[in-house]
Write an enzyme that holds these catalytic residues in place. Sequence first.
Site, mmCIF file in Angstrom:
data_model
loop_
_atom_site.group_PDB
_atom_site.id
_atom_site.type_symbol
_atom_site.label_atom_id
_atom_site.label_comp_id
_atom_site.label_asym_id
_atom_site.label_seq_id
_atom_site.Cartn_x
_atom_site.Cartn_y
_atom_site.Cartn_z
ATOM 1 N N LYS A 1 -69.735 -20.049 -9.169
ATOM 2 C CA LYS A 1 -70.731 -19.556 -8.242
ATOM 3 C C LYS A 1 -71.782 -18.463 -9.071
ATOM 4 C CE LYS A 1 -72.654 -17.447 -4.803
ATOM 5 N NZ LYS A 1 -73.493 -18.382 -3.620
ATOM 6 N N CYS B 1 -78.115 -11.612 -3.789
ATOM 7 C CA CYS B 1 -77.391 -12.620 -4.775
ATOM 8 C C CYS B 1 -77.939 -12.910 -5.961
ATOM 9 C CB CYS B 1 -77.435 -13.762 -3.919
ATOM 10 S SG CYS B 1 -76.923 -13.823 -2.261
HETATM 11 N N1 SAJ Z 1 -87.688 -16.425 -5.981
HETATM 12 C C1 SAJ Z 1 -88.890 -16.574 -7.085
HETATM 13 N N2 SAJ Z 1 -89.199 -17.833 -7.484
HETATM 14 C C2 SAJ Z 1 -88.512 -18.888 -7.086
HETATM 15 C C3 SAJ Z 1 -87.483 -18.709 -6.215
HETATM 16 C C4 SAJ Z 1 -87.085 -17.570 -5.811
HETATM 17 O O1 SAJ Z 1 -89.552 -15.616 -7.349
HETATM 18 O O2 SAJ Z 1 -88.987 -19.844 -7.477
HETATM 19 C C5 SAJ Z 1 -87.146 -15.199 -5.695
HETATM 20 C C6 SAJ Z 1 -87.342 -15.071 -4.212
HETATM 21 O O3 SAJ Z 1 -88.593 -14.839 -3.742
HETATM 22 C C7 SAJ Z 1 -86.223 -13.900 -4.007
HETATM 23 C C8 SAJ Z 1 -85.101 -14.343 -4.999
HETATM 24 O O4 SAJ Z 1 -85.885 -14.955 -5.841
HETATM 25 O O5 SAJ Z 1 -86.798 -12.939 -4.097
HETATM 26 C C9 SAJ Z 1 -84.184 -14.917 -4.508
HETATM 27 O O6 SAJ Z 1 -84.311 -16.125 -3.835
HETATM 28 P P1 SAJ Z 1 -83.448 -17.519 -3.727
HETATM 29 O O7 SAJ Z 1 -84.195 -18.471 -2.639
HETATM 30 O O8 SAJ Z 1 -83.688 -18.216 -5.128
HETATM 31 O O9 SAJ Z 1 -82.138 -17.304 -3.325
HETATM 32 P P2 SAJ Z 1 -81.162 -16.560 -2.226
HETATM 33 O O10 SAJ Z 1 -80.934 -15.142 -2.954
HETATM 34 O O11 SAJ Z 1 -82.146 -16.404 -0.978
HETATM 35 O O12 SAJ Z 1 -80.055 -17.510 -2.238
HETATM 36 C C10 SAJ Z 1 -79.272 -17.692 -3.381
HETATM 37 C C11 SAJ Z 1 -78.851 -19.371 -3.417
HETATM 38 N N3 SAJ Z 1 -78.555 -19.571 -4.711
HETATM 39 C C12 SAJ Z 1 -79.072 -20.508 -5.449
HETATM 40 O O13 SAJ Z 1 -80.267 -21.318 -5.117
HETATM 41 C C13 SAJ Z 1 -78.782 -21.074 -6.757
HETATM 42 C C14 SAJ Z 1 -78.123 -19.776 -2.180
HETATM 43 O O14 SAJ Z 1 -77.792 -20.971 -2.326
HETATM 44 C C15 SAJ Z 1 -76.849 -18.948 -2.671
HETATM 45 O O15 SAJ Z 1 -75.839 -19.081 -1.397
HETATM 46 C C16 SAJ Z 1 -77.186 -17.410 -2.435
HETATM 47 O O16 SAJ Z 1 -78.069 -17.182 -3.540
HETATM 48 C C17 SAJ Z 1 -76.005 -16.567 -2.466
HETATM 49 O O17 SAJ Z 1 -75.653 -15.982 -1.484
HETATM 50 O O18 SAJ Z 1 -75.496 -16.156 -3.588
#
Ligand code: SAJ
Length: 456
Positions: A216, A270
């Site tokens: 994870k 996360c």
């Molecule tokens: N972000 C970027 N660029 C990107 C993608 C995201 O700057 O290309 C930013 C987003 O705007 C945000 C942050 O990253 O601020 C996190 O967003 P996210 O969509 O990547 O992730 P979370 O935190 O909403 O959800 C993640 C997911 N993990 C992965 O994709 C590996 C989700 O599957 C997990 O269940 C979740 O963390 C968790 O609960 O751990």
Amino acid sequence: MNFQKLCVLGLGYIGLPTASTFAAVSGLKVLGVDINPSVVETLQKGQIHIHEPGLHRLVTQAIQSGNMTASTQVEEADAFLIAVPTPFKLHELGDYNGQKFKLADMTAVASATEAIVPHLRKGNLVILESTSPPRTTVDLVRPILERSGLKAGIDFFLCYSAERVLPGQILRELIENARVIGGVTPESARAGHELYATFVKGKIIETDATTAEMVKVMENTTRDVNIALANEFSRLAERFGVDVWEAIGLANLHPRINILSPGPGVGGHCISVDPWFFVEAAPELTPLIYSARQVNDSQPHFVVQRVEQAFQSSEGTHSAEQGGTSVLHGKKIAALGLAYKPDVDDLRESPAAEIVRLLQADGAQVKAWEPFKPTARLDGIRMATDLNDAIQNADMILLLVKHSEFAGLDPQVIASGTKARLALDTVNAWNVDEWQRAGFQLLRLGVHTAPVPRAA
Ligand code: SAJ
């Protein structure tokens, strides 16, 4: 195993969807427990306290079927599932050769586990779902549960199984995603497998508890490091006079390249938290993970620098300070979006909110508009009552979150509601030509528009 009653501790973004899925889809009797009485009261009134597509309907269905109830108190059950937060400590940092790092606050996991102890019976199953530093299940949860006099893996089953759902798509992903179930013994993993098999359609894989925990944290760390790389590329693109969004699109045509998107920073509960679990456990082994966290955490400062440059170039000045006063002093800025990512109402660890605070600290007068939480109260942040209120008297429109409704804004309509003619898009949502035709100078993060000062 025959599971009839499940007790879910923690009714947040993961616990509530999980509890209601077990009740509505698996047909188990579910007691949802939260230490916050207002969460329990809200549920008892048939409402929910978080925004997630489809969740209200599912919770209503679970409650109306008689399968789900909510309480502040744990009760006896066949299985217990812990889904409480694992944030980092607010007032304490770790230190490795002068490099500061954040420390996991495991208080909620420890106290939820303690609350189970008086109700633990032979044959029960306990599952930790909270994202946790590797070894939490065996080193923290197991000893607490064994205070009951029962032995993990012998008298009761104990597992770790992280959720992997994406906010905004939780209900679908909960059912469809693959699940890794790590047991303290193979029998424990088997018992966990049987419980989740009551609704999970994705693959269910059994392993040991520490591997499941590490998997994870590895997943979220991989995402953090990759976003840091995208953010560094956006800084480099500005230096080279390149449009990073175009460059990423072109690089991603390569069959083995998938560069993520740069943006105002990494937020949420996360990705911006979990990589620290590795750094805390082994700072000497994690220089890359540490650097990625530094890059992503510094991205809000980088955005503020871009806002300063935008004002400087529109005013024809060359310095971020004029006679000791920041160029931002007195500037009115409409900040669009405060959520940590698009189309969610979650403001935790939001880089957008940090940017607003940094701008204000430099003397800007910011009005923030967050359509998913219009009534949010964030320390020191002035909220607009609606979009028009935010933009009306602004000198600049600053787009911080790619909410669908912001991406779809018509610049001609915006132009008629604001005196601003300067806009900065940090998420590549707006079309430069369309905004220019409406009379705006539209700047974009990761696109060279003004000379970028070299580091001293
Ligand atoms: N972000 C970027 N660029 C990107 C993608 C995201 O700057 O290309 C930013 C987003 O705007 C945000 C942050 O990253 O601020 C996190 O967003 P996210 O969509 O990547 O992730 P979370 O935190 O909403 O959800 C993640 C997911 N993990 C992965 O994709 C590996 C989700 O599957 C997990 O269940 C979740 O963390 C968790 O609960 O751990």
